[in-house]
Design an enzyme around this catalytic site. Structure first.
Site, PDB file in Angstrom:
ATOM      1  N   ASP A  12       0.898  -1.188   0.113  1.00  0.00           N
ATOM      2  CA  ASP A  12       0.084   0.151  -0.195  1.00  0.00           C
ATOM      3  C   ASP A  12       0.890   1.315  -0.076  1.00  0.00           C
ATOM      4  O   ASP A  12       1.955   1.307   0.791  1.00  0.00           O
ATOM      5  CB  ASP A  12      -0.943  -0.178   1.306  1.00  0.00           C
ATOM      6  CG  ASP A  12      -1.766   1.219   1.337  1.00  0.00           C
ATOM      7  OD1 ASP A  12      -2.506   1.470   0.725  1.00  0.00           O
ATOM      8  OD2 ASP A  12      -1.611   1.867   2.397  1.00  0.00           O
ATOM      9  N   GLU A  36       1.920  -0.476  -5.006  1.00  0.00           N
ATOM     10  CA  GLU A  36       0.891   0.677  -5.411  1.00  0.00           C
ATOM     11  C   GLU A  36       1.830   1.748  -5.497  1.00  0.00           C
ATOM     12  O   GLU A  36       1.985   2.311  -4.438  1.00  0.00           O
ATOM     13  CB  GLU A  36      -0.121   0.708  -4.077  1.00  0.00           C
ATOM     14  CG  GLU A  36      -1.240   1.978  -4.644  1.00  0.00           C
ATOM     15  CD  GLU A  36      -2.311   2.226  -3.442  1.00  0.00           C
ATOM     16  OE1 GLU A  36      -3.320   2.504  -3.782  1.00  0.00           O
ATOM     17  OE2 GLU A  36      -1.768   2.221  -2.386  1.00  0.00           O
TER      18      GLU A  36
END
Length: 707
Positions: free
Chosen positions: A345, A381
């Site tokens: 993330d 990401e």
């Protein structure tokens, strides 16, 4: 007082050896560290000073301490916010290396290091009755002959899933197991994954996380889970057992069951920040242990935290102890929990040693040389909210990336935005403009059009704007850049023509994903028409708004069947999952001179520069030559496949597509048509010949196979 021996400074955490447990915790700020043991139903607390400190690791060994023992730490040291220090022995702290965590935070005032209304004051209320406990776990589990599937990237199909949301309403799973790790490993779900062609489930955060106080006060919860407090502990609410470390065994059993079916487990991990938030957040673990060593603080005022994540804090990526914790966590999940990879993330934050994103930062160096972590799937990401944080295409060669440019381009193309055809073609062919220059392959691109963050697939074709009022933030949250099209009517509608167009648009988007070079990724429930009623930021909606509705399975079976057939087509034909980029030129082979990829206009003429630059153009066809695959097979043998013609018509009117010249194929048969979802090759139409034309309906895709 219990007997305590000096023990060892390594490994960090609580480690049971069969006769007792060694405890070790890092804090450079501490003057004294107390290990707190909790026993009995009333949680009687026993405090034991750790006797040794080596290289700022405080440690001790306690004979007779068994798995299931609840514990925490109290740290005596400076409480000087102006210097970045926030030690306070009144706060019970979680072990950063805890392998299981029990309970939850109730957000009592004692959980904060300051008195409300005065952020620089000191609050000496005892937080122990109001916060979580670390739990000693047993390392023993019968893995049997478990082996990682090690599915090659180019053969991978990823299914992004939420442990609870995917299974909580499934009628064929026992009620007591729904919404848990056990449910994901249930035979019903495994059969579903296999029929869908899934080779890897990418689980939204399963590290222990915290539900924010401001959400609980609104009657909401942190559904997505991007609020980690324990990087080694499976989230306890996803366990059917739920106490004293049972979540660890249940998680391992889930992984084992999925592996037996050849399905990999990828974890969405949040190493960029923690649940403690900014200077106004609670003191749960890292802040009370050593605030200045774990977090990035503002250089000229260390009372405040640097924030490149939008969550209040960022971990200090130039700290060797933070880097060690992250690498230890990653190795633990691979070696002890047997997971097969990670999706990071806001991965750009991990590259910020100082301020700018640095692809050569220490974190990536550590991953590159690590003999365990470097061998599993690593997916970035590739952005964060800090300056310069959008880094699609800029991660090191070992990494794959969520391709945000793929998502945006495919959405734009199918909603009819002008001048998108050149970039759409690049994304379809594997995004070589992003990944080829540094030696990466097409599978560096994780291709998706929807994920947990944003509209579902159903909502992408049903709403032009977000409808997030249920979140209680006056619809200010969530992105306004949705690149969606509601097909002429906002939201739910009974108009059959609108509904038919929406279903076709879903099929167009799904077909594009499976026909593109790279790794396809589905968001759970998209194949079942899952809707969030226009909410594009449902992070706090732990309810039927976000849960997959299995009662609608029959209603949406045609879409599910279409996805299953797309998946089988891709799995059967290596031309759709190449390991190397198309060369777009002739390839010399002994038997013939071949061209691996050719673009044509709807008129059957090879695309010229003027055709690419025509802003109004929204239609094209591409020839993929299965006899010109440049990479060898597993044993070095040449790969041969059927050849295909892909016809894309994003125009609002039907078009006649002229087939390419006969040298590309004399006879073709239609195998996919998004305007005819029930088309099956074995009962498809009569073959068409070179020189003939094919009607491609408005806003649709056709796939023809050369025969």
């Amino acid at each position: 007082m219990a007997d305590v021996w000096p023990g060892d400074a390594y490994p960090l955490g609580a480690h049971f050896d069969g006769a007792g447990t060694n405890f070790a915790v890092f804090t450079e700020a501490a003057e004294r560290v107390e290990l707190c043991l909790f026993d009995g139903e009333d949680g009687t607390e026993t405090r034991i000073p750790l006797p040794e400190a080596d290289a700022f690791v405080w440690h001790g060994y306690l004979p007779g301490i068994m798995p299931g023992q609840r514990y925490g730490y109290r740290v005596h040291g400076p409480y000087e916010p102006s210097e970045g220090h926030r030690c306070n022995p009144a706060k019970l702290l979680l072990d950063p290396y805890a392998m299981a965590i029990e309970g939850e935070v109730d957000w009592d005032a004692s959980c904060f290091g300051y008195t409300f209304g005065d952020p620089w004051s000191r609050n000496d209320l005892d937080s122990a009755p109001h916060t979580m406990r670390s739990v000693v776990v047993s390392p023993y589990f019968d893995w049997g002959d478990d082996r990682p599937p090690r599915t090659s990237y180019h053969e991978t199909v990823i299914y992004e899933a939420h442990v609870k949301g995917l299974t909580i309403t499934h009628p064929e799973i026992p009620a007591e197991a729904r919404g848990t790790y056990a449910a994901l490993g249930h035979p019903v779900m495994i059969d579903y994954f296999r029929n869908l062609g899934i080779t890897a489930v990418e689980l939204m955060p399963v590290h222990q996380f915290v539900h924010d106080d401001f959400l609980l006060k609104r009657g909401l919860r942190n559904y997505w889970g991007y609020n980690t407090i324990g990087f080694f502990a499976p989230h306890n609410e996803y366990s059917a057992g739920g106490r004293r470390g049972e979540q660890v065994l249940e998680f391992k059993a889930m992984v084992k069951a999925l592996h037996e079916a050849g399905i990999e487990v990828i974890l969405d991990v949040v190493y960029n920040h923690t649940a403690e938030g900014n200077h106004l957040g609670p003191t749960l673990s890292f802040r009370g242990l050593d605030n200045a060593s774990y977090y990035r603080l503002v250089d000229d005022d260390p009372r405040f935290h640097m924030d490149t994540t939008g969550t209040g804090n960022s971990l200090l990526m130039r700290s060797p102890h933070v880097l060690q914790m992250i690498m230890d966590s990653l190795r633990y999940w691979v070696t002890e929990m047997h997971v097969d990879g990670f999706r990071f993330d806001l991965a750009a934050t991990l590259a910020r040693q100082f301020h700018e994103v640095d692809r050569l930062s220490a974190f990536f160096d550590l991953v590159q040389q690590d003999p365990v972590v470097s061998q599993v799937k690593l997916i970035a990401e590739p952005w964060d909210v800090g300056e310069g944080g959008y880094q699609v295409g800029n991660f090191p060669p070992l990494w794959s990336e969520w391709n945000g440019k793929y998502r945006d381009t495919v959405r734009d193309f199918w909603r009819g935005k002008p001048s998108t055809m050149p970039e759409f073609a690049s994304r379809l062919a594997g995004s070589s403009d992003l990944y080829a220059e540094d030696g990466r392959k097409p599978f560096a691109s994780i291709n998706f059009v929807t994920c947990h963050d944003g509209f579902t697939l159903n909502d992408l074709v049903s709403y032009n704007v977000k409808h997030n009022d249920a979140n209680g933030e006056a619809n200010r949250d969530g992105t306004d850049d949705n690149r969606s099209w509601n097909c002429g009517y906002e939201g739910m509608v009974d108009d059959l023509e609108v509904l038919a167009l929406r279903e076709r648009q879903k099929r167009n988007l799904l077909a594009t994903i499976f026909l593109s070079q790279g790794v396809p990724m589905l968001s759970h429930g998209d194949e079942l028409g899952r809707t969030q009623r226009g909410n594009n930021n449902a992070y706090c909606q732990d309810n039927t708004l976000t849960w997959v509705n299995w009662d609608d399975l029959l209603v949406h079976f045609p879409l599910l069947d279409f996805v299953q057939r797309l998946s089988r087509l891709r799995a059967k034909h290596p031309v759709f999952r190449r390991r190397r980029f198309f060369q777009g030129r002739r390839i010399m082979r002994a038997e013939t001179e071949l061209q691996d990829l050719v673009w044509f206009t709807p008129g059957g003429r090879q695309m010229a520069e003027a055709d690419w630059s025509a802003g109004f153009a929204k239609s094209m066809q591409v020839f993929m030559n299965g006899n010109a695959i440049s990479e060898p097979g597993r044993r070095g043998e040449p790969i041969r496949d059927d050849s295909f013609l892909l016809m894309f018509n994003a125009h609002h009117e039907d078009l006649d597509f002229a087939l390419p010249p006969a040298r590309y194929g004399g006879m073709w048969i239609k195998v996919v048509d998004t305007a005819d979802p029930m088309l099956a090759e074995d009962r498809g139409p009569t073959a068409v010949k070179a020189g003939e034309s094919v009607l491609v309906e408005q806003r649709s895709v056709q796939v023809l196979r050369r025969v």
